[in-house]
Design a protein around this motif. Structure first.
Motif, PDB file in Angstrom:
ATOM      1  N   GLY A 107      43.057  22.084  35.441  1.00 23.61           N
ATOM      2  CA  GLY A 107      42.420  23.160  36.266  1.00 23.61           C
ATOM      3  C   GLY A 107      42.212  24.430  35.326  1.00 23.61           C
ATOM      4  N   ASP A 375      42.702  30.004  34.210  1.00 21.31           N
ATOM      5  CA  ASP A 375      42.776  29.419  35.578  1.00 21.31           C
ATOM      6  C   ASP A 375      41.531  29.284  36.336  1.00 21.31           C
ATOM      7  OD1 ASP A 375      43.608  28.166  37.940  1.00 21.31           O
ATOM      8  OD2 ASP A 375      45.249  29.462  38.351  1.00 21.31           O
ATOM      9  N   SER A 377      40.893  27.723  39.202  1.00 30.20           N
ATOM     10  CA  SER A 377      41.139  27.620  40.652  1.00 30.20           C
ATOM     11  C   SER A 377      40.393  28.968  41.413  1.00 30.20           C
ATOM     12  CB  SER A 377      42.670  27.468  41.045  1.00 30.20           C
ATOM     13  OG  SER A 377      43.371  28.526  40.704  1.00 30.20           O
ATOM     14  N   GLU A 378      40.736  29.923  40.810  1.00 30.85           N
ATOM     15  CA  GLU A 378      40.316  31.218  41.295  1.00 30.85           C
ATOM     16  C   GLU A 378      38.749  31.823  40.938  1.00 30.85           C
ATOM     17  OE1 GLU A 378      41.688  32.555  43.938  1.00 30.85           O
ATOM     18  OE2 GLU A 378      43.725  32.133  43.868  1.00 30.85           O
TER      19      GLU A 378
END
Length: 397
Positions: A107, A375, A377-378
């Motif tokens: 991720g 990251d 994911s955001e």
């Protein structure tokens, strides 16, 4: 998931793919040729028929790309800014993966520039493509500045942009530095100088005592380190950080047998609204004058000012900070305004009277260090927040 964030999720794969292509092209500030990374961007922009052009400095060096999308109604222009040059790799043997690997692992997008700021550059290009599709509805215009002279400290892309007579000067700029918990709305300024200390020269084995330039400079460093600056402001003060003075470089002499006649030191003073560049210069000149009086040399100590930027700070209700923070809150991401200790391109923009935010983006690790990664994911949420802020600023119906 919010509908706006869900819509942004459809862009993620393409945003990551372009960012990977950029990371695979090394573009270390002052080290690599920038043509490959800018060529990658130019090819992507051309395939999507986005209007863009190269920016050059006064010496003709390529320093960035500029995307410009005019709206169908009169209004102010706004700018998204991201650098596509990067910090150096450092010792790449210390990395647990190659600095240009550009892969997604658990991720995280990995590689130099993933956090600062090739992923932001890719996202901003995609936002520009979406804005371009509905430009006739919008007021003013959107520019995307892709700078390749940021990590050198020269900010050649931004300077070329502001100096270009064909450019519409923006009402505000949002800079895509990473970090998700805060919107950076300010930063300390800086005052920098090189100080040259002089002394008699001679042989280190001479029977007479010679106080060389290195020894004199060391004494001056002690005085500078002891200089009294204003203390930390009270809790709740509008500008929350105190000024700071640092000696950052010390160079003099060579070998062993010669006592040097000159030693140069670099000094960096971080300034605030209550202790500005004039205060910093006065403090340093007063300290140097007292030093020369107490420890005279063959000639006065020289001070050469090399940079001076003002501090800056936007209120949470000032644009473009207000639009970015409002979009974040509406899309379920509570953020707080932050005034940063380090200076950044927002200080340069402040010097030209242009308000800027200087950071909101993805969580990250290894910025300017080893194993840089961001990251993912955001990414849908961060993308959606910037996209919504741009539409709000462009008075989208």
């Amino acid at each position: 998931m919010n509908e706006t964030v869900a819509a942004a999720a459809h862009q993620v794969e393409s945003v990551v793919e372009l960012a990977q292509d950029l990371i695979r092209q090394p573009s270390r500030g002052g080290v690599d040729d920038y043509s490959p990374v800018l060529g990658t961007l130019e090819a992507w922009l051309t395939r999507r028929s986005l209007p863009h052009r190269r920016l050059h400095d006064g010496d003709g060096r390529l320093v960035g790309l500029l995307v410009e999308i005019a709206g169908g109604r009169p209004g102010p222009w706004w700018t998204l800014d991201a650098c596509v040059d990067t910090a150096d790799f450092g010792d790449d043997r210390s990395w647990s993966f190659p600095p240009t690997v550009a892969d997604v692992h658990e991720g995280w997008l990995r590689g130099r520039g993933a956090a600062d700021s090739k992923l932001a550059a890719s996202a901003f290009c995609h936002i520009a493509a979406e804005v371009h599709e509905r430009a006739h509805e919008l007021a003013g215009g959107l520019a995307v500045l892709l700078d390749v002279d940021e990590h050198t400290g020269g900010f050649g892309g931004a300077l070329a942009y502001l100096a270009d007579p064909d450019t519409s000067i923006p009402a505000g700029v949002m800079i895509g530095y990473p970090g998700m918990d805060e919107v950076v709305v300010g930063g300390r300024g800086l005052w920098r100088a090189t100080i040259s200390v002089h002394a008699p020269s001679g042989h280190s084995g001479s029977s007479r005592t010679i106080v060389g330039a290195v020894s004199r400079a060391a004494a001056l460093v002690q005085l500078l380190d002891a200089a009294q600056l204003p203390q930390a402001p009270a809790t709740g003060a509008r500008f929350p950080l105190p000024p700071k003075l640092s000696v950052t470089s010390f160079h003099g002499g060579q070998g062993f047998s010669v006592v040097p006649q000159r030693c140069d030191i670099n000094i960096d003073v971080r300034t605030t609204p209550d202790f500005d560049s004039a205060d910093a210069e006065n403090l340093v000149r007063k300290t140097v004058a007292e030093f020369d009086a107490e420890v005279p040399g063959p000639q006065p100590t020289d001070i050469k000012v090399v940079a001076s930027w003002p501090p800056f700070q936007l209120g949470a209700d000032e644009q473009p900070a207000a639009a970015l923070m409002s979009a974040a809150h509406r899309l379920g991401t509570p953020v707080r305004p932050k005034t940063a200790g380090p200076s950044n391109i927002g200080n340069l923009l402040a010097l030209h009277g242009i308000p800027a935010t200087a950071g909101f983006g993805l969580p990250y690790e290894g910025l300017h260090g080893i194993d840089e990664r961001a990251d993912l994911s955001e990414l849908p949420r961060v993308y959606a927040i910037y996209h919504q802020a741009v539409l709000d600023l462009l008075d989208a119906p």
